[in-house]
Design a protein around this motif. Structure first.
Motif, PDB file in Angstrom:
ATOM      1  N   ALA A  29     -26.651 -17.134  11.150  1.00 52.54           N
ATOM      2  CA  ALA A  29     -26.571 -18.010   9.977  1.00 52.54           C
ATOM      3  C   ALA A  29     -25.495 -17.582   8.988  1.00 52.54           C
ATOM      4  CB  ALA A  29     -27.925 -18.073   9.277  1.00 52.54           C
ATOM      5  N   THR A  30     -25.285 -16.270   8.837  1.00 52.19           N
ATOM      6  CA  THR A  30     -24.301 -15.791   7.863  1.00 52.19           C
ATOM      7  C   THR A  30     -22.979 -15.376   8.525  1.00 52.19           C
ATOM      8  OG1 THR A  30     -25.137 -13.508   7.963  1.00 52.19           O
ATOM      9  CG2 THR A  30     -26.135 -14.977   6.330  1.00 52.19           C
ATOM     10  N   ALA A  31     -22.873 -15.636   9.814  1.00 48.11           N
ATOM     11  CA  ALA A  31     -21.625 -15.301  10.512  1.00 48.11           C
ATOM     12  C   ALA A  31     -20.498 -16.223  10.047  1.00 48.11           C
ATOM     13  CB  ALA A  31     -21.810 -15.438  12.019  1.00 48.11           C
ATOM     14  N   GLU A  32     -19.273 -15.729  10.135  1.00 46.53           N
ATOM     15  CA  GLU A  32     -18.122 -16.540   9.748  1.00 46.53           C
ATOM     16  C   GLU A  32     -18.038 -17.790  10.614  1.00 46.53           C
ATOM     17  OE1 GLU A  32     -13.320 -15.853   9.566  1.00 46.53           O
ATOM     18  OE2 GLU A  32     -14.625 -14.178   8.969  1.00 46.53           O
ATOM     19  N   ASP A  33     -18.400 -17.649  11.877  1.00 46.17           N
ATOM     20  CA  ASP A  33     -18.419 -18.781  12.815  1.00 46.17           C
ATOM     21  C   ASP A  33     -19.775 -18.777  13.516  1.00 46.17           C
ATOM     22  OD1 ASP A  33     -18.141 -20.624  14.867  1.00 46.17           O
ATOM     23  OD2 ASP A  33     -16.108 -19.988  15.404  1.00 46.17           O
ATOM     24  N   PRO A  34     -20.787 -19.472  12.959  1.00 50.62           N
ATOM     25  CA  PRO A  34     -22.131 -19.442  13.550  1.00 50.62           C
ATOM     26  C   PRO A  34     -22.170 -19.891  15.007  1.00 50.62           C
ATOM     27  CG  PRO A  34     -22.222 -20.355  11.342  1.00 50.62           C
ATOM     28  CD  PRO A  34     -20.766 -20.226  11.688  1.00 50.62           C
TER      29      PRO A  34
ATOM     30  N   PRO B 186     -25.902  -6.046  10.360  1.00 49.21           N
ATOM     31  CA  PRO B 186     -26.716  -5.399   9.336  1.00 49.21           C
ATOM     32  C   PRO B 186     -28.205  -5.526   9.648  1.00 49.21           C
ATOM     33  CG  PRO B 186     -25.107  -6.906   8.360  1.00 49.21           C
ATOM     34  CD  PRO B 186     -25.094  -7.149   9.826  1.00 49.21           C
ATOM     35  N   VAL B 187     -28.987  -4.534   9.232  1.00 44.60           N
ATOM     36  CA  VAL B 187     -30.431  -4.531   9.481  1.00 44.60           C
ATOM     37  C   VAL B 187     -31.167  -5.432   8.485  1.00 44.60           C
ATOM     38  CG1 VAL B 187     -32.477  -3.061   9.428  1.00 44.60           C
ATOM     39  CG2 VAL B 187     -30.387  -2.241  10.518  1.00 44.60           C
TER      40      VAL B 187
END
Length: 232
Positions: A212-217, A184-185
């Motif tokens: 930071a907001t990834a399921e697996d950072p 996402p932008v």
């Protein structure tokens, strides 16, 4: 292995949270793949010097992103304090002008010397990546002030790199607004993929929500480091 190590040194994770525990958990997760931790206004306002020390204890470099912008004497005073912390990078707004940038450089040098620390690199923020396109004239004006003031580097959008590299080919460039393909932008208007930014002349990439907001950072950080290692 060598290229992966180099890639790690060229990536910074943005710890954009007011909770030090959350910030440290993210830093620890990505540390094998990202070598620099960016402490911005939110985290520094919440945890201050404790945040800097805790990240240094992890063995990561600290990029203190507080974007100083005030009269030169005030910036000088703040810089002498911040220069004593042992951070590697400190941001100041290039819009503050040449005298203010020079005050930041002088303050950091004096603060670091007094504390027996290496002098941090002053990064002059040219135009925020949330702003619309900057004109080449404005970029060159702010870049000229940064160079004259002996700032070690600048912060700019990837889309501004052609202008920057044409004028100051050797200056350190730190580029936020990095988004892996398909991410996402958010509120960033001028973005680039890691490979695009490196090809355009970026030295250090600042990675935020894409990791930071990834399921697996950790996995997200590893993928970005691999992409960078492939193109440097």
């Amino acid at each position: 292995m060598h290229s992966t190590t180099k890639a790690r040194d060229r990536l910074a994770i943005a710890l954009d949270t007011s909770d030090l525990g959350t910030a440290l958990a993210l830093a620890k997760a990505v540390q094998p793949h990202i070598g620099v931790a960016k402490v911005g206004l939110q985290l520094f306002s919440a945890a201050g010097h404790d945040a800097v020390r805790a990240i240094q204890d992890l063995g990561m470099d600290v990029f203190l992103d507080v974007k100083l912008h005030d009269i030169p004497n005030t910036v000088y005073g703040a810089s002498t304090v911040l220069g004593s912390l042992g951070v590697q990078y400190l941001t100041v707004h290039a819009a503050g002008g040449k005298a203010m940038l020079q005050a930041a450089v002088k303050g950091l040098e004096e603060g670091a010397d007094a504390a027996g620390m290496p002098t941090p690199t002053v990064l002059a923020v040219t135009v925020l990546t949330s702003a619309p396109d900057a004109t080449p004239a404005l970029l060159n004006e702010r870049l000229a002030d940064a160079v004259t003031a002996n700032c070690g580097g600048i912060v700019c959008a990837a889309t501004d790199l052609p202008v920057i590299r044409n004028t100051a080919p050797d200056i350190l460039t730190v580029v936020p607004g990095i988004r892996p393909t398909g991410s996402p932008v958010h509120d960033q208007q001028r973005i680039a993929t890691p490979a695009e930014a490196i090809h355009a002349g970026a030295n250090i990439l600042v990675i935020g929500r894409a990791v930071a907001t990834a399921e697996d950072p950790a996995a997200a950080a590893e993928a970005i480091a691999a992409e960078v290692a492939h193109v440097i």
